[in-house]
Scaffold this active site. Structure first.
Site, PDB file in Angstrom:
ATOM      1  N   ASP A 133       0.898  -1.161   0.000  1.00 41.86           N
ATOM      2  CA  ASP A 133       0.000   0.000   0.000  1.00 41.86           C
ATOM      3  C   ASP A 133       0.930   1.203   0.000  1.00 41.86           C
ATOM      4  OD1 ASP A 133      -1.499   2.229   0.781  1.00 41.86           O
ATOM      5  OD2 ASP A 133      -2.915   1.002   1.919  1.00 41.86           O
ATOM      6  N   ASN A 148       2.977   3.682 -10.608  1.00 39.55           N
ATOM      7  CA  ASN A 148       1.681   3.680 -11.307  1.00 39.55           C
ATOM      8  C   ASN A 148       0.476   3.812 -10.373  1.00 39.55           C
ATOM      9  OD1 ASN A 148      -0.314   2.803 -13.520  1.00 39.55           O
ATOM     10  ND2 ASN A 148      -0.518   1.150 -12.010  1.00 39.55           N
ATOM     11  N   SER A 173       1.658   9.973 -14.469  1.00 36.19           N
ATOM     12  CA  SER A 173       0.937  11.179 -14.056  1.00 36.19           C
ATOM     13  C   SER A 173      -0.390  11.145 -14.798  1.00 36.19           C
ATOM     14  CB  SER A 173       1.779  12.419 -14.390  1.00 36.19           C
ATOM     15  OG  SER A 173       1.070  13.597 -14.130  1.00 36.19           O
ATOM     16  N   TYR A 225      -6.991  15.850  -7.157  1.00 35.23           N
ATOM     17  CA  TYR A 225      -6.277  14.952  -8.076  1.00 35.23           C
ATOM     18  C   TYR A 225      -5.221  15.752  -8.832  1.00 35.23           C
ATOM     19  CZ  TYR A 225      -5.613  11.516 -11.857  1.00 35.23           C
ATOM     20  OH  TYR A 225      -5.086  10.621 -12.770  1.00 35.23           O
ATOM     21  N   LYS A 228      -1.113  15.393  -9.132  1.00 39.41           N
ATOM     22  CA  LYS A 228      -0.402  15.116 -10.391  1.00 39.41           C
ATOM     23  C   LYS A 228       0.509  16.280 -10.782  1.00 39.41           C
ATOM     24  CE  LYS A 228      -2.122  10.935 -11.185  1.00 39.41           C
ATOM     25  NZ  LYS A 228      -1.266   9.727 -11.069  1.00 39.41           N
TER      26      LYS A 228
HETATM   27  N1  LIG Z   1      -7.550   5.657 -16.534  1.00 40.25           N
HETATM   28  C1  LIG Z   1      -7.410   6.952 -16.718  1.00 40.25           C
HETATM   29  O1  LIG Z   1      -8.291   7.635 -17.278  1.00 40.25           O
HETATM   30  C2  LIG Z   1      -6.147   7.631 -16.281  1.00 40.25           C
HETATM   31  C3  LIG Z   1      -5.793   8.842 -16.906  1.00 40.25           C
HETATM   32  C4  LIG Z   1      -4.635   9.474 -16.493  1.00 40.25           C
HETATM   33  C5  LIG Z   1      -3.834   8.921 -15.520  1.00 40.25           C
HETATM   34  N2  LIG Z   1      -4.210   7.743 -14.922  1.00 40.25           N
HETATM   35  C6  LIG Z   1      -3.332   7.210 -13.870  1.00 40.25           C
HETATM   36  O2  LIG Z   1      -2.980   5.879 -14.188  1.00 40.25           O
HETATM   37  C7  LIG Z   1      -2.625   5.182 -12.987  1.00 40.25           C
HETATM   38  C8  LIG Z   1      -3.276   3.813 -12.996  1.00 40.25           C
HETATM   39  O3  LIG Z   1      -4.675   3.964 -12.952  1.00 40.25           O
HETATM   40  P1  LIG Z   1      -5.664   3.086 -13.849  1.00 40.25           P
HETATM   41  O4  LIG Z   1      -6.281   3.974 -14.838  1.00 40.25           O
HETATM   42  O5  LIG Z   1      -4.981   1.863 -14.314  1.00 40.25           O
HETATM   43  O6  LIG Z   1      -6.820   2.773 -12.774  1.00 40.25           O
HETATM   44  P2  LIG Z   1      -7.172   1.433 -11.964  1.00 40.25           P
HETATM   45  O7  LIG Z   1      -7.555   0.359 -12.896  1.00 40.25           O
HETATM   46  O8  LIG Z   1      -8.153   1.876 -10.939  1.00 40.25           O
HETATM   47  O9  LIG Z   1      -5.800   1.023 -11.268  1.00 40.25           O
HETATM   48  C9  LIG Z   1      -5.289   1.742 -10.181  1.00 40.25           C
HETATM   49  C10 LIG Z   1      -4.337   0.864  -9.411  1.00 40.25           C
HETATM   50  O10 LIG Z   1      -3.768   1.660  -8.348  1.00 40.25           O
HETATM   51  C11 LIG Z   1      -3.879   0.880  -7.163  1.00 40.25           C
HETATM   52  N3  LIG Z   1      -3.898   1.682  -5.954  1.00 40.25           N
HETATM   53  C12 LIG Z   1      -4.755   2.661  -5.578  1.00 40.25           C
HETATM   54  N4  LIG Z   1      -4.446   3.116  -4.353  1.00 40.25           N
HETATM   55  C13 LIG Z   1      -3.365   2.404  -3.937  1.00 40.25           C
HETATM   56  C14 LIG Z   1      -2.572   2.382  -2.765  1.00 40.25           C
HETATM   57  N5  LIG Z   1      -2.829   3.192  -1.708  1.00 40.25           N
HETATM   58  N6  LIG Z   1      -1.534   1.516  -2.696  1.00 40.25           N
HETATM   59  C15 LIG Z   1      -1.256   0.688  -3.714  1.00 40.25           C
HETATM   60  N7  LIG Z   1      -1.979   0.630  -4.841  1.00 40.25           N
HETATM   61  C16 LIG Z   1      -3.012   1.483  -4.946  1.00 40.25           C
HETATM   62  C17 LIG Z   1      -5.161   0.084  -7.331  1.00 40.25           C
HETATM   63  O11 LIG Z   1      -5.141  -1.007  -6.422  1.00 40.25           O
HETATM   64  P3  LIG Z   1      -6.481  -1.617  -5.728  1.00 40.25           P
HETATM   65  O12 LIG Z   1      -7.068  -2.538  -6.757  1.00 40.25           O
HETATM   66  O13 LIG Z   1      -5.973  -2.279  -4.513  1.00 40.25           O
HETATM   67  O14 LIG Z   1      -7.389  -0.430  -5.441  1.00 40.25           O
HETATM   68  C18 LIG Z   1      -5.017  -0.341  -8.789  1.00 40.25           C
HETATM   69  O15 LIG Z   1      -4.159  -1.448  -8.897  1.00 40.25           O
HETATM   70  C19 LIG Z   1      -3.049   6.099 -11.829  1.00 40.25           C
HETATM   71  O16 LIG Z   1      -1.911   6.747 -11.296  1.00 40.25           O
HETATM   72  C20 LIG Z   1      -3.975   7.113 -12.501  1.00 40.25           C
HETATM   73  O17 LIG Z   1      -3.981   8.351 -11.833  1.00 40.25           O
HETATM   74  C21 LIG Z   1      -5.340   7.084 -15.293  1.00 40.25           C
END
Ligand SMILES: NC(=O)c1ccc[n+]([C@@H]2O[C@H](COP(=O)([O-])OP(=O)(O)OC[C@H]3O[C@@H](n4cnc5c(N)ncnc54)[C@H](OP(=O)(O)O)[C@@H]3O)[C@@H](O)[C@H]2O)c1
Length: 276
Positions: free
Chosen positions: A56, A83, A134, A148, A152
């Site tokens: 975590d 990530n 980011s 958020y 970032k």
């Molecule tokens: N998808 C988008 O639209 C988007 C756009 C721009 C940037 N991003 C960035 O991309 C990254 C990955 O997100 P995603 O889109 O792949 O979303 P996602 O499918 O929700 O994945 C997020 C991951 O982060 C983990 N996480 C959250 N809080 C945590 C903590 N305290 N400790 C360890 N792990 C934690 C989650 O684990 P759990 O399953 O345990 O919750 C999950 O594995 C993030 O940094 C997000 O800000 C996403």
């Protein structure tokens, strides 16, 4: 040549896909997660090439422990991918103190402490690469995502400074800025309790778009991860990588506007110098 990667937040979304793709091409991955068992299928398929750690990222002591054991068990780690993260959704006065603390602890402090924990190892091994996930929201700002964005924009400033500190040690950094992308991100949003006074404001409009499903998500997660890996593989990657046409349009618009505004104020700006 195969590489070894360390990735946080691998239970779903971009993190999980990255693990899958790297293992499939023959690399070794240290994947960390909170949800035990999420990568059991990949562990059964790839065995020793997948190292799994419980992490975590809000727990700094746990970060140090996991990093220590990953480097001691795997030896050299070529690429670190910060990530893990999620979004807090709500106007600044709607979100609670606890929601703010968790958002900052996860996206900002978590990423900062992970980078601080890996630097001694990367220096000792003569170099390495840090990939910071980011967002286009690290350079742009939408209503209802202020916290958020704070994380970032904050992590981008941190990484930009650190990159200059560690370049002499052969360590470089790549900031990845995806636009809205189909992952579990929308499901994982932490929602604040809405205040009715925002209903007829841009914040209320964004809330309606999100709840009605009309918020446009153009990004494809697999193609986003392909671009991240291909860029991180490069000999000299760019410092920032925007991903998706939405990210391109919004980042381009804000940078153009910021430069235009700076030039417009040039006389006032220079007027603040000491008279020599
Ligand atoms: N998808 C988008 O639209 C988007 C756009 C721009 C940037 N991003 C960035 O991309 C990254 C990955 O997100 P995603 O889109 O792949 O979303 P996602 O499918 O929700 O994945 C997020 C991951 O982060 C983990 N996480 C959250 N809080 C945590 C903590 N305290 N400790 C360890 N792990 C934690 C989650 O684990 P759990 O399953 O345990 O919750 C999950 O594995 C993030 O940094 C997000 O800000 C996403």
């Amino acid at each position: 040549m195969t590489k070894t990667w360390f990735i946080t937040g691998t239970s779903s979304g971009l993190g999980r896909l990255m693990v899958e793709k790297l293992l499939a091409r023959g690399d070794t991955v240290a994947a960390t997660l909170r949800k035990e068992g999420s990568l059991d299928d990949l562990k059964a398929q790839y065995g020793e090439r997948l190292w799994i750690g419980h992490l975590d990222v809000t727990d700094t002591a746990m970060i140090r422990k996991v990093i220590d054991s990953a480097f001691s068990q795997l030896g050299r780690i070529d690429v670190i991918v910060n990530n893990a993260g999620y979004g807090l959704f709500g106007a600044a006065e709607e979100v609670s103190d606890a929601q703010i603390d968790r958002q900052i602890a996860t996206n900002l402090t978590g990423s900062i402490q992970l980078i601080r924990a890996v630097l001694p190892y990367l220096r000792a091994q003569g170099g390495g690469r840090i990939v910071q996930v980011s967002s286009e929201g690290g350079q742009t700002a939408y209503p209802n995502f202020s916290l958020y964005h704070a994380t970032k924009w904050g992590i981008e400033g941190f990484v930009e400074s650190v990159a200059k500190e560690v370049a002499p040690f052969g360590i470089d950094c790549l900031i990845v800025e995806p636009g809205p992308t189909e992952t579990q991100f929308a499901v994982g949003l932490d929602h604040a309790r809405p205040l009715a006074c925002y209903d007829n404001t841009p914040a209320g409009e964004i809330r309606r778009m999100l709840t009605s499903g009309t918020f446009e998500v153009k990004g494809d997660a697999a193609r986003t991860v392909d671009a991240m890996i291909a860029t991180a593989d490069g000999e000299k990657p760019p410092f920032r990588l925007a991903l998706g046409s939405t990210a391109y349009a919004s980042v381009s618009q804000v940078l153009t506007e910021r430069l235009r505004s700076l030039e417009e104020q040039k006389e006032v700006t220079f007027s603040a110098d000491r008279a020599s």
